[in-house]
Design a protein around this motif. Structure first.
Motif, PDB file in Angstrom:
ATOM      1  N   GLY A 140      31.487  59.618  23.281  1.00 12.32           N
ATOM      2  CA  GLY A 140      30.367  59.042  24.091  1.00 12.32           C
ATOM      3  C   GLY A 140      30.380  57.480  24.570  1.00 12.32           C
ATOM      4  N   GLY A 141      31.671  57.018  24.626  1.00 12.84           N
ATOM      5  CA  GLY A 141      31.899  55.971  25.164  1.00 12.84           C
ATOM      6  C   GLY A 141      31.740  55.585  26.546  1.00 12.84           C
ATOM      7  N   PRO A 142      31.700  54.680  27.369  1.00 15.46           N
ATOM      8  CA  PRO A 142      31.501  54.453  28.714  1.00 15.46           C
ATOM      9  C   PRO A 142      32.723  54.870  29.410  1.00 15.46           C
ATOM     10  CG  PRO A 142      31.884  52.271  27.714  1.00 15.46           C
ATOM     11  CD  PRO A 142      31.718  53.170  26.549  1.00 15.46           C
ATOM     12  N   VAL A 143      32.795  55.038  30.582  1.00 17.88           N
ATOM     13  CA  VAL A 143      33.933  55.076  31.500  1.00 17.88           C
ATOM     14  C   VAL A 143      34.250  53.829  32.002  1.00 17.88           C
ATOM     15  CG1 VAL A 143      35.018  56.116  33.689  1.00 17.88           C
ATOM     16  CG2 VAL A 143      33.006  57.514  32.544  1.00 17.88           C
ATOM     17  N   ARG A 144      35.293  53.348  31.040  1.00 18.55           N
ATOM     18  CA  ARG A 144      35.796  51.787  31.622  1.00 18.55           C
ATOM     19  C   ARG A 144      36.749  51.875  32.998  1.00 18.55           C
ATOM     20  NH1 ARG A 144      33.180  48.521  28.630  1.00 18.55           N
ATOM     21  NH2 ARG A 144      32.646  48.902  26.569  1.00 18.55           N
ATOM     22  N   VAL A 145      37.652  52.987  32.864  1.00 18.62           N
ATOM     23  CA  VAL A 145      38.698  53.195  33.880  1.00 18.62           C
ATOM     24  C   VAL A 145      38.208  54.392  34.849  1.00 18.62           C
ATOM     25  CG1 VAL A 145      41.090  53.354  34.307  1.00 18.62           C
ATOM     26  CG2 VAL A 145      40.256  51.876  32.494  1.00 18.62           C
ATOM     27  N   ALA A 146      38.268  54.266  35.865  1.00 18.08           N
ATOM     28  CA  ALA A 146      37.771  55.342  37.197  1.00 18.08           C
ATOM     29  C   ALA A 146      39.100  55.893  37.620  1.00 18.08           C
ATOM     30  CB  ALA A 146      36.937  54.900  38.022  1.00 18.08           C
ATOM     31  N   HIS A 147      40.128  55.177  37.722  1.00 17.38           N
ATOM     32  CA  HIS A 147      41.358  55.747  38.503  1.00 17.38           C
ATOM     33  C   HIS A 147      42.366  54.612  38.299  1.00 17.38           C
ATOM     34  CE1 HIS A 147      42.680  58.764  41.149  1.00 17.38           C
ATOM     35  NE2 HIS A 147      43.409  58.034  41.863  1.00 17.38           N
ATOM     36  N   LEU A 148      43.634  55.220  38.384  1.00 15.54           N
ATOM     37  CA  LEU A 148      44.871  54.272  38.119  1.00 15.54           C
ATOM     38  C   LEU A 148      45.679  54.380  39.449  1.00 15.54           C
ATOM     39  CD1 LEU A 148      47.137  52.496  36.972  1.00 15.54           C
ATOM     40  CD2 LEU A 148      47.910  54.751  35.905  1.00 15.54           C
ATOM     41  N   VAL A 149      46.123  53.391  40.091  1.00 18.22           N
ATOM     42  CA  VAL A 149      46.933  53.583  41.363  1.00 18.22           C
ATOM     43  C   VAL A 149      48.215  52.956  40.716  1.00 18.22           C
ATOM     44  CG1 VAL A 149      47.376  52.951  43.483  1.00 18.22           C
ATOM     45  CG2 VAL A 149      44.990  52.958  42.895  1.00 18.22           C
ATOM     46  N   ALA A 150      49.099  53.769  40.721  1.00  9.97           N
ATOM     47  CA  ALA A 150      50.508  53.521  40.219  1.00  9.97           C
ATOM     48  C   ALA A 150      51.522  53.267  41.387  1.00  9.97           C
ATOM     49  CB  ALA A 150      51.027  54.222  39.014  1.00  9.97           C
ATOM     50  N   ILE A 151      52.135  52.265  41.545  1.00  7.35           N
ATOM     51  CA  ILE A 151      53.190  52.050  42.578  1.00  7.35           C
ATOM     52  C   ILE A 151      54.653  51.925  42.187  1.00  7.35           C
ATOM     53  CG2 ILE A 151      53.756  50.584  44.550  1.00  7.35           C
ATOM     54  CD1 ILE A 151      51.136  49.547  44.449  1.00  7.35           C
ATOM     55  N   ASN A 152      55.445  52.828  42.228  1.00  6.15           N
ATOM     56  CA  ASN A 152      56.841  53.070  41.811  1.00  6.15           C
ATOM     57  C   ASN A 152      56.949  52.862  40.347  1.00  6.15           C
ATOM     58  OD1 ASN A 152      58.058  53.214  44.329  1.00  6.15           O
ATOM     59  ND2 ASN A 152      58.688  51.278  44.801  1.00  6.15           N
ATOM     60  N   THR A 153      56.237  53.619  39.583  1.00  7.21           N
ATOM     61  CA  THR A 153      55.996  53.654  38.327  1.00  7.21           C
ATOM     62  C   THR A 153      57.141  54.742  37.624  1.00  7.21           C
ATOM     63  OG1 THR A 153      53.764  52.788  37.994  1.00  7.21           O
ATOM     64  CG2 THR A 153      54.419  54.546  36.253  1.00  7.21           C
ATOM     65  N   PRO A 154      58.027  54.590  36.822  1.00 10.08           N
ATOM     66  CA  PRO A 154      58.776  55.360  35.965  1.00 10.08           C
ATOM     67  C   PRO A 154      58.146  56.230  35.178  1.00 10.08           C
ATOM     68  CG  PRO A 154      59.205  53.226  35.040  1.00 10.08           C
ATOM     69  CD  PRO A 154      58.104  53.264  36.212  1.00 10.08           C
ATOM     70  N   PHE A 155      57.416  57.294  35.581  1.00  6.33           N
ATOM     71  CA  PHE A 155      56.667  58.182  34.624  1.00  6.33           C
ATOM     72  C   PHE A 155      57.624  59.082  33.828  1.00  6.33           C
ATOM     73  CE2 PHE A 155      53.150  57.386  38.009  1.00  6.33           C
ATOM     74  CZ  PHE A 155      52.306  56.998  36.646  1.00  6.33           C
ATOM     75  N   ALA A 156      58.625  59.331  34.481  1.00  9.45           N
ATOM     76  CA  ALA A 156      59.731  60.228  33.681  1.00  9.45           C
ATOM     77  C   ALA A 156      60.879  59.366  33.418  1.00  9.45           C
ATOM     78  CB  ALA A 156      60.327  61.228  34.789  1.00  9.45           C
ATOM     79  N   GLY A 157      60.794  57.895  33.160  1.00  6.75           N
ATOM     80  CA  GLY A 157      61.816  57.183  32.877  1.00  6.75           C
ATOM     81  C   GLY A 157      62.830  57.088  34.089  1.00  6.75           C
ATOM     82  N   SER A 158      63.852  56.062  33.641  1.00  6.40           N
ATOM     83  CA  SER A 158      64.921  55.683  34.698  1.00  6.40           C
ATOM     84  C   SER A 158      66.343  56.030  33.702  1.00  6.40           C
ATOM     85  CB  SER A 158      65.005  54.132  35.072  1.00  6.40           C
ATOM     86  OG  SER A 158      65.881  53.863  35.707  1.00  6.40           O
ATOM     87  N   ALA A 159      67.073  56.723  34.515  1.00  9.20           N
ATOM     88  CA  ALA A 159      68.215  57.213  33.903  1.00  9.20           C
ATOM     89  C   ALA A 159      69.150  55.866  33.429  1.00  9.20           C
ATOM     90  CB  ALA A 159      69.090  58.061  34.871  1.00  9.20           C
ATOM     91  N   TYR A 160      68.815  54.924  34.368  1.00  6.29           N
ATOM     92  CA  TYR A 160      69.862  53.575  34.076  1.00  6.29           C
ATOM     93  C   TYR A 160      69.385  52.975  32.553  1.00  6.29           C
ATOM     94  CZ  TYR A 160      70.758  53.852  38.939  1.00  6.29           C
ATOM     95  OH  TYR A 160      71.061  54.208  40.356  1.00  6.29           O
ATOM     96  N   ALA A 161      68.233  53.199  32.089  1.00  5.02           N
ATOM     97  CA  ALA A 161      67.635  52.648  30.897  1.00  5.02           C
ATOM     98  C   ALA A 161      68.371  53.171  29.771  1.00  5.02           C
ATOM     99  CB  ALA A 161      66.148  52.931  30.631  1.00  5.02           C
ATOM    100  N   ARG A 162      69.198  54.163  29.716  1.00  2.00           N
ATOM    101  CA  ARG A 162      69.716  54.892  28.677  1.00  2.00           C
ATOM    102  C   ARG A 162      70.868  53.838  28.050  1.00  2.00           C
ATOM    103  NH1 ARG A 162      69.317  60.480  28.503  1.00  2.00           N
ATOM    104  NH2 ARG A 162      68.429  61.576  30.295  1.00  2.00           N
ATOM    105  N   TYR A 163      71.281  53.268  29.212  1.00  2.00           N
ATOM    106  CA  TYR A 163      72.617  52.020  28.812  1.00  2.00           C
ATOM    107  C   TYR A 163      71.964  50.691  28.764  1.00  2.00           C
ATOM    108  CZ  TYR A 163      74.316  56.323  31.088  1.00  2.00           C
ATOM    109  OH  TYR A 163      74.409  57.748  31.504  1.00  2.00           O
TER     110      TYR A 163
END
Length: 239
Positions: free
Chosen positions: A127-150
């Protein structure tokens, strides 16, 4: 790709970072300057090691178009844990009673934005209000970055494809229809790319680099158009 062009584009990308960070140090920009406007509110979320002024070209474009632009100075240079940062953003939205906003985010900021969207959808389901209608993500690592393993630093290891939060994000697909992912054709920081399954739109730009895209006039126009008329918010689902 031509190796010389690849090298040239990389040099220009990191030269852009150096110039923007220098400009941030010299900038006298204040958050209150951009709060005027009668159109849909916009929230800016920068990437790791960036403060909000790193995204000043986007801030100024959206402000000039008539949007009140909100930033979260408490994020500082965005080194904190993603979920903790999402709590800060959600708190700002609630404190200012912002509704129907568009979040515009770069890199890590898009991961913070997705967590805010997940929590916002859960609140709407009760029952809460819609505070966020949409997200525009620019070059976001949604699946991660292989380099971050190290990575040695904790804040960089959050981007590992094996990170628990990113693995959980990968299972929450319905929220992706409230996200537009804009990304470079070649992103040396996010080698696995930013294609988001089930996104409202995935927009691949003919660009090489992780940073300079933030000032590209084509990207600015896309962000401006989404802020003007974002897609309708889907009905909340129980989660």
């Amino acid at each position: 790709m031509n190796p010389l062009k690849l090298l040239s584009d990389l040099v220009h990308d990191y030269a852009y970072v150096a110039r923007r960070q220098y400009d941030v140090l010299r900038s006298g920009a204040k958050p209150a300057t951009y709060l005027a406007g009668t159109k849909r509110p916009v929230v800016i979320l920068p990437g790791i090691y960036e403060d909000w002024r790193f995204m000043l070209p986007l801030v100024e474009r959206l402000s000039a178009s008539g949007h009140p632009v909100h930033v979260v100075p408490e994020l500082r240079h965005n080194r904190d844990v993603i979920t903790d940062s999402a709590v800060l953003v959600a708190g700002m939205l609630e404190q200012r009673d912002l509704r129907d906003v568009v979040i515009v985010a770069h890199s890590k900021g898009g991961l913070i934005g997705k967590q805010v969207l997940i929590d916002d959808a859960a609140a709407q389901a009760t029952g809460g209000p819609v505070r966020v209608a949409h997200l525009v993500a620019i070059n976001t690592p949604f699946a991660g970055s292989a380099y971050a393993r190290y990575a040695i630093r904790r804040e960089l290891r959050e981007f590992s494809p094996t990170d628990a939060l990113l693995k959980r994000f990968a299972t929450i697909l319905d929220i992706n229809e409230r996200i537009t992912s804009i990304f470079s054709t070649v992103d040396p920081v996010v080698p696995d790319g930013s294609l988001l399954p089930g996104a409202y739109r995935n927009i691949r730009m003919p660009f090489l680099g992780h940073f300079r895209i933030l000032a590209d006039v084509r990207v600015l126009a896309i962000v401006d158009a989404i802020a003007e008329a974002p897609p309708a918010v889907p009905s909340p689902r129980a989660r």
